[in-house]
Each structure stands twice: as structure tokens, then as C-alpha cells.
Scaffold this motif. Structure first.
Motif, PDB file in Angstrom:
ATOM      1  N   VAL A  18       0.729  -0.912   0.064  1.00  0.00           N
ATOM      2  CA  VAL A  18       0.512  -0.155  -0.370  1.00  0.00           C
ATOM      3  C   VAL A  18       1.030   1.558   0.090  1.00  0.00           C
ATOM      4  CG1 VAL A  18      -1.349   1.233   1.796  1.00  0.00           C
ATOM      5  CG2 VAL A  18      -1.789  -1.153   1.134  1.00  0.00           C
ATOM      6  N   GLY A  19       1.761   1.202   1.128  1.00  0.00           N
ATOM      7  CA  GLY A  19       2.902   2.652   0.944  1.00  0.00           C
ATOM      8  C   GLY A  19       3.429   2.802  -0.298  1.00  0.00           C
ATOM      9  N   MET A  20       3.569   0.986  -1.273  1.00  0.00           N
ATOM     10  CA  MET A  20       4.659   1.732  -2.156  1.00  0.00           C
ATOM     11  C   MET A  20       3.484   2.631  -4.045  1.00  0.00           C
ATOM     12  SD  MET A  20       7.501  -1.031  -2.685  1.00  0.00           S
ATOM     13  CE  MET A  20       6.515  -2.665  -2.258  1.00  0.00           C
ATOM     14  N   ALA A  21       2.417   2.025  -3.164  1.00  0.00           N
ATOM     15  CA  ALA A  21       0.961   1.974  -4.622  1.00  0.00           C
ATOM     16  C   ALA A  21       0.806   3.313  -4.451  1.00  0.00           C
ATOM     17  CB  ALA A  21      -0.067   0.914  -3.841  1.00  0.00           C
ATOM     18  N   THR A  22       1.115   3.782  -3.417  1.00  0.00           N
ATOM     19  CA  THR A  22       0.481   5.572  -2.730  1.00  0.00           C
ATOM     20  C   THR A  22       1.825   5.883  -3.105  1.00  0.00           C
ATOM     21  OG1 THR A  22       0.510   4.824  -0.312  1.00  0.00           O
ATOM     22  CG2 THR A  22      -1.345   4.796  -1.890  1.00  0.00           C
ATOM     23  N   THR A  44       5.502  14.158   6.518  1.00  0.00           N
ATOM     24  CA  THR A  44       4.036  14.288   5.283  1.00  0.00           C
ATOM     25  C   THR A  44       3.306  13.534   5.912  1.00  0.00           C
ATOM     26  OG1 THR A  44       6.160  13.004   3.939  1.00  0.00           O
ATOM     27  CG2 THR A  44       4.098  12.695   3.974  1.00  0.00           C
ATOM     28  N   ILE A  45       2.289  13.863   6.074  1.00  0.00           N
ATOM     29  CA  ILE A  45       0.607  13.947   5.813  1.00  0.00           C
ATOM     30  C   ILE A  45       0.241  13.710   4.586  1.00  0.00           C
ATOM     31  CG2 ILE A  45       0.175  16.422   5.746  1.00  0.00           C
ATOM     32  CD1 ILE A  45      -1.977  15.930   8.282  1.00  0.00           C
ATOM     33  N   GLN A  46      -0.973  12.490   4.432  1.00  0.00           N
ATOM     34  CA  GLN A  46      -1.679  11.878   3.552  1.00  0.00           C
ATOM     35  C   GLN A  46      -2.936  12.172   4.098  1.00  0.00           C
ATOM     36  OE1 GLN A  46      -1.044   7.322   2.915  1.00  0.00           O
ATOM     37  NE2 GLN A  46      -0.229   8.236   1.441  1.00  0.00           N
ATOM     38  N   THR A  77       0.299  14.310   0.492  1.00  0.00           N
ATOM     39  CA  THR A  77       0.567  13.377   0.350  1.00  0.00           C
ATOM     40  C   THR A  77      -0.840  12.820  -0.022  1.00  0.00           C
ATOM     41  OG1 THR A  77       0.849  10.929   1.163  1.00  0.00           O
ATOM     42  CG2 THR A  77       2.506  12.445  -0.602  1.00  0.00           C
ATOM     43  N   TYR A  78      -1.882  12.096  -1.429  1.00  0.00           N
ATOM     44  CA  TYR A  78      -3.010  11.403  -1.099  1.00  0.00           C
ATOM     45  C   TYR A  78      -3.575  10.403  -1.024  1.00  0.00           C
ATOM     46  CZ  TYR A  78      -3.835  17.148  -1.607  1.00  0.00           C
ATOM     47  OH  TYR A  78      -3.049  18.063  -1.267  1.00  0.00           O
ATOM     48  N   ALA A  79      -4.656   9.699  -0.374  1.00  0.00           N
ATOM     49  CA  ALA A  79      -4.624   8.425  -0.668  1.00  0.00           C
ATOM     50  C   ALA A  79      -6.427   8.421  -0.017  1.00  0.00           C
ATOM     51  CB  ALA A  79      -3.984   7.177  -0.089  1.00  0.00           C
ATOM     52  N   GLN A  80      -6.356   6.905   0.112  1.00  0.00           N
ATOM     53  CA  GLN A  80      -8.014   6.616   0.460  1.00  0.00           C
ATOM     54  C   GLN A  80      -8.019   6.681   1.800  1.00  0.00           C
ATOM     55  OE1 GLN A  80     -10.957   6.760  -1.561  1.00  0.00           O
ATOM     56  NE2 GLN A  80      -9.601   8.368  -2.586  1.00  0.00           N
ATOM     57  N   VAL A  93       4.347   7.069   6.174  1.00  0.00           N
ATOM     58  CA  VAL A  93       3.282   8.343   6.365  1.00  0.00           C
ATOM     59  C   VAL A  93       3.741   9.143   7.768  1.00  0.00           C
ATOM     60  CG1 VAL A  93       2.561   9.030   4.189  1.00  0.00           C
ATOM     61  CG2 VAL A  93       1.239   7.999   6.266  1.00  0.00           C
ATOM     62  N   ASP A  94       4.393  10.435   8.264  1.00  0.00           N
ATOM     63  CA  ASP A  94       3.977  10.409   9.879  1.00  0.00           C
ATOM     64  C   ASP A  94       2.690  11.361  10.297  1.00  0.00           C
ATOM     65  OD1 ASP A  94       7.033  11.077  10.170  1.00  0.00           O
ATOM     66  OD2 ASP A  94       6.550  11.971   8.190  1.00  0.00           O
ATOM     67  N   PHE A  95       1.702  11.537   9.253  1.00  0.00           N
ATOM     68  CA  PHE A  95       0.404  11.435   9.891  1.00  0.00           C
ATOM     69  C   PHE A  95       0.072  11.100   8.765  1.00  0.00           C
ATOM     70  CE2 PHE A  95       3.384  15.004  11.647  1.00  0.00           C
ATOM     71  CZ  PHE A  95       3.023  14.840  13.372  1.00  0.00           C
ATOM     72  N   GLY A  96      -1.453  11.112   8.984  1.00  0.00           N
ATOM     73  CA  GLY A  96      -2.753  10.870   8.128  1.00  0.00           C
ATOM     74  C   GLY A  96      -4.177  11.620   8.798  1.00  0.00           C
ATOM     75  N   PHE A  97      -4.184  11.915   7.770  1.00  0.00           N
ATOM     76  CA  PHE A  97      -6.052  12.649   7.980  1.00  0.00           C
ATOM     77  C   PHE A  97      -7.207  11.723   7.237  1.00  0.00           C
ATOM     78  CE2 PHE A  97      -8.031  17.471   6.521  1.00  0.00           C
ATOM     79  CZ  PHE A  97      -8.764  17.254   7.742  1.00  0.00           C
ATOM     80  N   PRO A  98      -7.395  11.288   7.152  1.00  0.00           N
ATOM     81  CA  PRO A  98      -8.745  10.459   7.370  1.00  0.00           C
ATOM     82  C   PRO A  98      -9.816  10.468   8.133  1.00  0.00           C
ATOM     83  CG  PRO A  98      -7.194   9.008   8.634  1.00  0.00           C
ATOM     84  CD  PRO A  98      -6.862  10.693   8.713  1.00  0.00           C
ATOM     85  N   ASN A  99     -10.910   9.919   7.184  1.00  0.00           N
ATOM     86  CA  ASN A  99     -12.301  10.301   7.771  1.00  0.00           C
ATOM     87  C   ASN A  99     -12.288   9.810   9.151  1.00  0.00           C
ATOM     88  OD1 ASN A  99     -15.188   8.719   8.256  1.00  0.00           O
ATOM     89  ND2 ASN A  99     -15.841  10.643   6.934  1.00  0.00           N
ATOM     90  N   GLY A 100     -12.954   9.640  10.114  1.00  0.00           N
ATOM     91  CA  GLY A 100     -13.006   9.668  11.690  1.00  0.00           C
ATOM     92  C   GLY A 100     -13.703   7.354  11.621  1.00  0.00           C
ATOM     93  N   ASP A 101     -14.166   7.575  10.182  1.00  0.00           N
ATOM     94  CA  ASP A 101     -15.177   6.516  10.591  1.00  0.00           C
ATOM     95  C   ASP A 101     -13.881   5.203  10.250  1.00  0.00           C
ATOM     96  OD1 ASP A 101     -17.795   7.058  11.159  1.00  0.00           O
ATOM     97  OD2 ASP A 101     -18.076   7.945   9.634  1.00  0.00           O
ATOM     98  N   SER A 102     -13.547   5.550   9.519  1.00  0.00           N
ATOM     99  CA  SER A 102     -12.403   4.632   8.490  1.00  0.00           C
ATOM    100  C   SER A 102     -11.436   3.783   9.806  1.00  0.00           C
ATOM    101  CB  SER A 102     -11.207   4.909   7.410  1.00  0.00           C
ATOM    102  OG  SER A 102     -12.797   5.856   6.879  1.00  0.00           O
TER     103      SER A 102
END
Length: 343
Positions: A18-22, A44-46, A77-80, A93-102
């Protein structure tokens, strides 16, 4: 707060793929790294989805120099959402910004991250329908054709919660799974009576002249939109860095609330050019939705931006267990960090 420092079970090579793909930049757990110079740490924040002016506080924190003053050189960077959680848990990545439900779903399945900034104090799901359908309350959903993007999506849970509030169940409606890219068109073209999707589409539809109405999902199921996550190891080993990121993001939110048009124009110009021409409408949404109810709440007014309402988080966790999205309930305090307790 309990910190689980064990390696995430079940990630293995799948998370690395997943990391390489994104195309992520590997995160370093050491303060002494080649990526640092002059006391500035590269992180980095995804972000969930793709670049959008609704992420203006993050972009403003960079462009206004708030991240730099905090000692951080931040890349985006961006991902699902589910991939973001895996990448953060694996250290890609160091940080993420996903939906809380995920975040909740992944945590319940053993992919553990910590919510370190509850950026959106509410969920952004809503039942959208044309006024002619007669859908004014959950009780009116009986027999209706309702579109969702996926039967495993947070919106499908929200639909079930709406139905439950009216003593209905999923068999009382006709559910259609429709791709993200065409679900709004399905509503516009009358292929469905309603869709459970992002409340932000309500404003786009109104702007396009569609006679649309909405029921906010958050009324029936407490949930959260985008939040900042970090790995439990990062929270334990580098709490000051996490706190510095949170503080800079708070400054970005404050800047955007005070200067919405400037923040939106900058975001479109430098990060999200596909939104060019929509700046005025988006600025209105920032003012009417994000500033009033997403970024701010009674909790933030009492404790500060990004602070969590742990009880609401617990209700969201319990709901996922009740609807069999996760196998069992867990303590929100194990997953959710109060920024004021960091550093």
C-alpha cells in the motif's frame, strides 16, 4: 490514555505494498535523520481523497509559515481513508487525515493508530433527496430507493441508524450501490429517491439549481469527518512533534476562519486548481459549515481546537460494533488522544 506499542498485527507485506502504491515518503522514528537540516523536521501527511480547498487550514499552516515556525517541513500526499490508516500504522507516513469512521473500523480490525487532533467535530454524511420525493424524516424512507457507495461504507451505517430511529430496518428500503463518481448524478436524474453521501454536495446541488434537501446523519449516529492520526509509537516517542503539528494546524484553522476568501483562493491557486471558478461558493461553505459546526463545537470552545469529545467517540465506536462493522467494542480512550495532554 493507553498506548499500545506492539507492532500492528496483520499488516506485513500488504501494508508495505500500500505504501509503495501510494508513493509515500517513509517516516523516520528518529529525531536524527538525513531529512533534517537547520532544526527543521521533514514530515508527510497523507490526506483523504484528493487536493481540495476544504483542506485550506492544512495548506494555510504551510503557506503562512505556521508549520515552519513549529520546526516542521510538511509535505502532502493523498490516498483513500483505509489505506491512509494502514500507511500511518506501518510507519510509511508520519500523519494521516482520514475520515474518523475509517480510523474506528481499522482500529477494531487490529490496524491501530491514535487520533491526535479531532479536526472535524462532526461527521459530514447526510441523506440528500429532492423535495418532491416526500422524504422529510427517517420514517418517510420506507419503500424508497436509496443510493450508497458501498455496503461497507460509513454512509451505509448512517442509513441503518436513520432507519433504526424510525423503528425501520434495511429491508424496508431498496438499497442501490452506486460509484462515488456517479452517485450524485443518480440523484439528479431520478434513478434513486435519495443518497447518503457528503453533506457538502448539498451546496453544490443547490448551486446547480437542483431542488434538494438534506437530513444530517450526525443527528442519528455520532461520527467524525477528517481527523489527524499518528502511530502509537510516534505519540509515545515524539509527543512534542505531534503537539507542534497540532498547534500549527490550529493556527491554520484560525487563519482560515478569519480570512476564508484568502485561504480558499490560495488553496485553489496552489493546491486544487480543478476548483477554479468555484471560489465564491466554497468560501460560503467554509463560513456556513466548516467554521460554524465542523471545526468548532462546544468542546472546542471549552478546551480548544482539535480537542475530542471522548463520549461521542465512544458512541461512534459502539455503533460500529452494534452494526457488526467491527467485532467488538473498545475503549475510545485507547485510540483518542487529547492534544492538550501532549508534549
Amino acid at each position: 490514555m493507553k498506548i499500545d506499542r506492539r507492532h500492528v498485527a496483520g499488516l506485513g507485506s500488504a501494508a508495505l505494498l500500500v505504501g509503495m502504491a501510494t508513493a509515500c515518503s517513509p517516516a523516520s522514528s528518529s529525531d536524527e535523520s538525513d531529512s533534517e537540516s537547520g532544526g527543521i523536521k521533514k514530515v508527510t501527511i497523507q490526506i483523504d481523497g484528493s487536493a481540495a480547498p476544504y483542506y485550506a487550514p492544512l495548506y494555510a499552516a504551510k503557506e503562512q509559515g505556521y508549520f515552519k515556525k513549529a520546526g516542521l517541513d510538511v509535505s502532502f500526499t493523498y490516498a483513500q481513508g483505509s489505506d491512509i490508516v494502514k500507511n500511518v500504522a506501518a510507519g510509511n507516513v508520519d500523519f494521516g487525515f482520514p475520515n474518523g469512521d475509517s480510523v474506528i473500523t481499522s482500529y477494531g480490525q487490529g490496524v491501530k493508530t491514535n487520533v491526535v487532533h479531532t479536526t472535524y467535530q462532526q461527521g459530514i454524511g447526510a441523506m440528500l433527496s429532492k423535495t418532491g420525493t416526500g422524504i422529510k424524516s427517517p420514517a418517510d424512507l420506507r419503500g424508497k430507493i436509496i443510493g450508497v457507495t458501498d455496503l461497507g461504507s460509513p454512509n451505509y451505517i448512517q442509513l441503518q441508524a436513520m432507519l433504526k430511529s424510525a423503528k425501520l430496518n434495511i429491508s424496508d428500503v431498496k438499497v442501490r450501490t452506486i460509484g462515488t463518481g456517479v452517485i450524485v448524478d443518480a440523484l439528479k436524474n431520478g434513478q434513486v429517491d435519495g443518497i447518503v453521501f457528503s453533506r457538502l454536495r448539498y451546496y453544490a446541488l443547490k448551486s446547480a439549481g437542483v431542488d434538494v434537501q438534506q437530513m444530517l446523519s450526525d443527528k442519528y449516529l455520532p461520527s467524525f469527518g477528517n481527523v489527524v492520526v499518528a502511530s502509537p509509537e510516534t505519540v509515545e516517542d515524539n509527543p512534542k512533534r505531534v503537539k507542534a503539528f497540532d498547534d500549527a494546524l490550529n493556527q491554520g484553522i484560525e487563519y482560515t476562519i478569519k480570512n476564508p476568501a484568502a485561504a480558499v483562493n490560495m488553496s485553489v491557486s496552489k493546491y486544487a486548481p480543478s476548483f477554479k471558478g468555484q471560489e465564491k461558493d466554497i468560501t460560503g461553505i467554509i463560513n456556513d459549515v466548516f467554521a460554524k459546526s465542523l471545526w468548532q463545537s462546544p468542546t472546542t470552545k471549552k478546551d480548544g481546537l482539535g480537542q475530542p469529545d471522548v463520549d461521542r467517540w465512544q458512541k461512534a465506536i459502539d455503533a460500529q460494533a452494534d452494526f457488526k462493522i467491527i467485532d467488538e467494542k473498545f475503549d475510545a480512550g485507547d485510540m483518542v488522544v487529547k492534544p492538550n495532554d501532549l508534549g
